[in-house]
Design a protein around this motif. Structure first.
Motif, PDB file in Angstrom:
ATOM      1  N   ILE A 186       0.826  -1.205   0.000  1.00 55.19           N
ATOM      2  CA  ILE A 186       0.000   0.000   0.000  1.00 55.19           C
ATOM      3  C   ILE A 186       0.863   1.260   0.000  1.00 55.19           C
ATOM      4  O   ILE A 186       0.562   2.232  -0.691  1.00 55.19           O
ATOM      5  CB  ILE A 186      -0.949   0.000   1.216  1.00 55.19           C
ATOM      6  CG1 ILE A 186      -1.906  -1.187   1.172  1.00 55.19           C
ATOM      7  CG2 ILE A 186      -1.722   1.302   1.318  1.00 55.19           C
ATOM      8  CD1 ILE A 186      -2.899  -1.158   0.048  1.00 55.19           C
ATOM      9  N   GLN A 187       1.975   1.251   0.747  1.00 48.69           N
ATOM     10  CA  GLN A 187       2.839   2.439   0.813  1.00 48.69           C
ATOM     11  C   GLN A 187       3.427   2.787  -0.554  1.00 48.69           C
ATOM     12  O   GLN A 187       3.705   3.950  -0.820  1.00 48.69           O
ATOM     13  CB  GLN A 187       3.988   2.238   1.816  1.00 48.69           C
ATOM     14  CG  GLN A 187       3.558   2.300   3.250  1.00 48.69           C
ATOM     15  CD  GLN A 187       3.165   0.938   3.801  1.00 48.69           C
ATOM     16  OE1 GLN A 187       2.982  -0.018   3.051  1.00 48.69           O
ATOM     17  NE2 GLN A 187       3.018   0.860   5.108  1.00 48.69           N
ATOM     18  N   ASN A 224     -14.957  -1.309   5.048  1.00 51.81           N
ATOM     19  CA  ASN A 224     -16.241  -1.294   4.345  1.00 51.81           C
ATOM     20  C   ASN A 224     -16.773   0.107   4.053  1.00 51.81           C
ATOM     21  O   ASN A 224     -17.963   0.283   3.829  1.00 51.81           O
ATOM     22  CB  ASN A 224     -17.291  -2.105   5.117  1.00 51.81           C
ATOM     23  CG  ASN A 224     -16.909  -3.554   5.223  1.00 51.81           C
ATOM     24  OD1 ASN A 224     -16.308  -4.110   4.303  1.00 51.81           O
ATOM     25  ND2 ASN A 224     -17.248  -4.181   6.332  1.00 51.81           N
ATOM     26  N   LYS A 225     -15.920   1.117   4.083  1.00 50.18           N
ATOM     27  CA  LYS A 225     -16.291   2.478   3.700  1.00 50.18           C
ATOM     28  C   LYS A 225     -15.355   2.920   2.584  1.00 50.18           C
ATOM     29  O   LYS A 225     -14.198   2.528   2.548  1.00 50.18           O
ATOM     30  CB  LYS A 225     -16.177   3.443   4.872  1.00 50.18           C
ATOM     31  CG  LYS A 225     -17.203   3.221   5.955  1.00 50.18           C
ATOM     32  CD  LYS A 225     -17.080   4.274   7.023  1.00 50.18           C
ATOM     33  CE  LYS A 225     -18.096   4.042   8.122  1.00 50.18           C
ATOM     34  NZ  LYS A 225     -17.952   5.034   9.196  1.00 50.18           N
ATOM     35  N   SER A 280       0.982   4.826   8.723  1.00 50.14           N
ATOM     36  CA  SER A 280      -0.305   5.497   8.601  1.00 50.14           C
ATOM     37  C   SER A 280      -0.277   6.527   7.479  1.00 50.14           C
ATOM     38  O   SER A 280       0.683   7.287   7.346  1.00 50.14           O
ATOM     39  CB  SER A 280      -0.674   6.205   9.909  1.00 50.14           C
ATOM     40  OG  SER A 280      -0.900   5.270  10.926  1.00 50.14           O
ATOM     41  N   LEU A 281      -1.342   6.541   6.718  1.00 52.38           N
ATOM     42  CA  LEU A 281      -1.505   7.523   5.652  1.00 52.38           C
ATOM     43  C   LEU A 281      -2.238   8.727   6.210  1.00 52.38           C
ATOM     44  O   LEU A 281      -3.307   8.598   6.801  1.00 52.38           O
ATOM     45  CB  LEU A 281      -2.310   6.925   4.496  1.00 52.38           C
ATOM     46  CG  LEU A 281      -2.724   7.886   3.384  1.00 52.38           C
ATOM     47  CD1 LEU A 281      -1.494   8.366   2.617  1.00 52.38           C
ATOM     48  CD2 LEU A 281      -3.719   7.227   2.459  1.00 52.38           C
ATOM     49  N   VAL A 282      -1.661   9.907   6.028  1.00 54.25           N
ATOM     50  CA  VAL A 282      -2.325  11.151   6.389  1.00 54.25           C
ATOM     51  C   VAL A 282      -2.876  11.718   5.087  1.00 54.25           C
ATOM     52  O   VAL A 282      -2.135  11.912   4.128  1.00 54.25           O
ATOM     53  CB  VAL A 282      -1.345  12.151   7.045  1.00 54.25           C
ATOM     54  CG1 VAL A 282      -2.053  13.444   7.386  1.00 54.25           C
ATOM     55  CG2 VAL A 282      -0.693  11.538   8.264  1.00 54.25           C
ATOM     56  N   ALA A 283      -4.202  11.956   5.074  1.00 57.15           N
ATOM     57  CA  ALA A 283      -4.838  12.380   3.818  1.00 57.15           C
ATOM     58  C   ALA A 283      -5.994  13.325   4.110  1.00 57.15           C
ATOM     59  O   ALA A 283      -6.552  13.333   5.206  1.00 57.15           O
ATOM     60  CB  ALA A 283      -5.346  11.165   3.062  1.00 57.15           C
ATOM     61  N   SER A 334      -4.559   3.632   8.774  1.00 53.98           N
ATOM     62  CA  SER A 334      -3.500   2.643   8.910  1.00 53.98           C
ATOM     63  C   SER A 334      -3.397   1.843   7.616  1.00 53.98           C
ATOM     64  O   SER A 334      -4.411   1.551   6.979  1.00 53.98           O
ATOM     65  CB  SER A 334      -3.790   1.703  10.073  1.00 53.98           C
ATOM     66  OG  SER A 334      -2.849   0.659  10.111  1.00 53.98           O
ATOM     67  N   SER A 335      -2.183   1.500   7.230  1.00 50.34           N
ATOM     68  CA  SER A 335      -2.012   0.742   5.987  1.00 50.34           C
ATOM     69  C   SER A 335      -2.662  -0.634   6.073  1.00 50.34           C
ATOM     70  O   SER A 335      -3.033  -1.214   5.058  1.00 50.34           O
ATOM     71  CB  SER A 335      -0.534   0.610   5.645  1.00 50.34           C
ATOM     72  OG  SER A 335       0.128  -0.126   6.641  1.00 50.34           O
ATOM     73  N   HIS A 336      -2.834  -1.150   7.282  1.00 51.65           N
ATOM     74  CA  HIS A 336      -3.469  -2.460   7.463  1.00 51.65           C
ATOM     75  C   HIS A 336      -4.982  -2.379   7.284  1.00 51.65           C
ATOM     76  O   HIS A 336      -5.628  -3.382   7.005  1.00 51.65           O
ATOM     77  CB  HIS A 336      -3.137  -3.033   8.841  1.00 51.65           C
ATOM     78  CG  HIS A 336      -1.671  -3.163   9.077  1.00 51.65           C
ATOM     79  ND1 HIS A 336      -0.871  -4.042   8.381  1.00 51.65           N
ATOM     80  CD2 HIS A 336      -0.837  -2.494   9.901  1.00 51.65           C
ATOM     81  CE1 HIS A 336       0.377  -3.928   8.778  1.00 51.65           C
ATOM     82  NE2 HIS A 336       0.425  -2.981   9.697  1.00 51.65           N
ATOM     83  N   GLN A 337      -5.559  -1.179   7.447  1.00 51.70           N
ATOM     84  CA  GLN A 337      -7.005  -1.002   7.291  1.00 51.70           C
ATOM     85  C   GLN A 337      -7.407  -0.824   5.829  1.00 51.70           C
ATOM     86  O   GLN A 337      -8.538  -1.103   5.462  1.00 51.70           O
ATOM     87  CB  GLN A 337      -7.488   0.223   8.068  1.00 51.70           C
ATOM     88  CG  GLN A 337      -7.353   0.119   9.561  1.00 51.70           C
ATOM     89  CD  GLN A 337      -7.733   1.430  10.228  1.00 51.70           C
ATOM     90  OE1 GLN A 337      -7.401   2.502   9.734  1.00 51.70           O
ATOM     91  NE2 GLN A 337      -8.429   1.328  11.343  1.00 51.70           N
ATOM     92  N   ILE A 338      -6.501  -0.359   4.984  1.00 53.23           N
ATOM     93  CA  ILE A 338      -6.814  -0.077   3.587  1.00 53.23           C
ATOM     94  C   ILE A 338      -6.864  -1.390   2.814  1.00 53.23           C
ATOM     95  O   ILE A 338      -5.888  -2.121   2.752  1.00 53.23           O
ATOM     96  CB  ILE A 338      -5.774   0.874   2.972  1.00 53.23           C
ATOM     97  CG1 ILE A 338      -5.735   2.191   3.756  1.00 53.23           C
ATOM     98  CG2 ILE A 338      -6.080   1.135   1.507  1.00 53.23           C
ATOM     99  CD1 ILE A 338      -4.610   3.118   3.354  1.00 53.23           C
ATOM    100  N   THR A 339      -8.036  -1.670   2.227  1.00 53.53           N
ATOM    101  CA  THR A 339      -8.196  -2.942   1.519  1.00 53.53           C
ATOM    102  C   THR A 339      -8.086  -2.801   0.006  1.00 53.53           C
ATOM    103  O   THR A 339      -7.710  -3.746  -0.668  1.00 53.53           O
ATOM    104  CB  THR A 339      -9.556  -3.577   1.856  1.00 53.53           C
ATOM    105  OG1 THR A 339     -10.592  -2.638   1.547  1.00 53.53           O
ATOM    106  CG2 THR A 339      -9.624  -3.958   3.327  1.00 53.53           C
TER     107      THR A 339
END
Length: 118
Positions: A35-36, A51-52, A65-68, A81-86
């Motif tokens: 993801i990074q 799921n969002k 962590s991605l700051v956006a 968090s990179s682990h949350q991004i699917t």
């Protein structure tokens, strides 16, 4: 005449942007990069997190962590968090949409002039 105007309005609503969002393309035999590596700063993406779906403008990576900005117009910052991004879909310019929109614009201007002169 009403049918052609309705058709034109529907067509332009589908072609309202020359940008499309696509998943990262990988060659056969290669794995999807982390993801990074997929998300680069100062780019616009659509990401799926728990799921969002969020349309974000990436600012930077802090550790994992991605700051956006989640609301690009109001610049609301959020950390993911990179682990949350699917899923990540990056914003790409579509030549096909751009060309189609240009042809439709020229054709409608030509038809407008034709009907005004007739």
């Amino acid at each position: 005449m009403k049918k052609s105007v309705l058709f034109f309005l529907i067509l332009t609503s589908f072609l309202n942007s020359c940008y499309v969002y696509r998943t990262v393309e990988v060659k056969k035999g290669e794995q999807l990069p982390p993801i990074q590596e997929q998300i680069k700063p100062e780019q616009i993406y659509i990401i799926d997190v728990e799921n969002k779906t969020y349309k974000v403008k990436a600012i930077k990576w802090e550790n994992d962590s991605l700051v956006a900005y989640t609301n690009i117009k109001k610049e609301v910052k959020k950390n993911f968090s990179s682990h949350q991004i699917t899923n990540v879909r990056e914003r790409k310019f579509s030549d096909t949409r751009s060309n189609t929109l240009t042809v439709i614009a020229y054709a409608s201007i030509g038809l407008g002039i034709f009907f005004l002169l007739k």
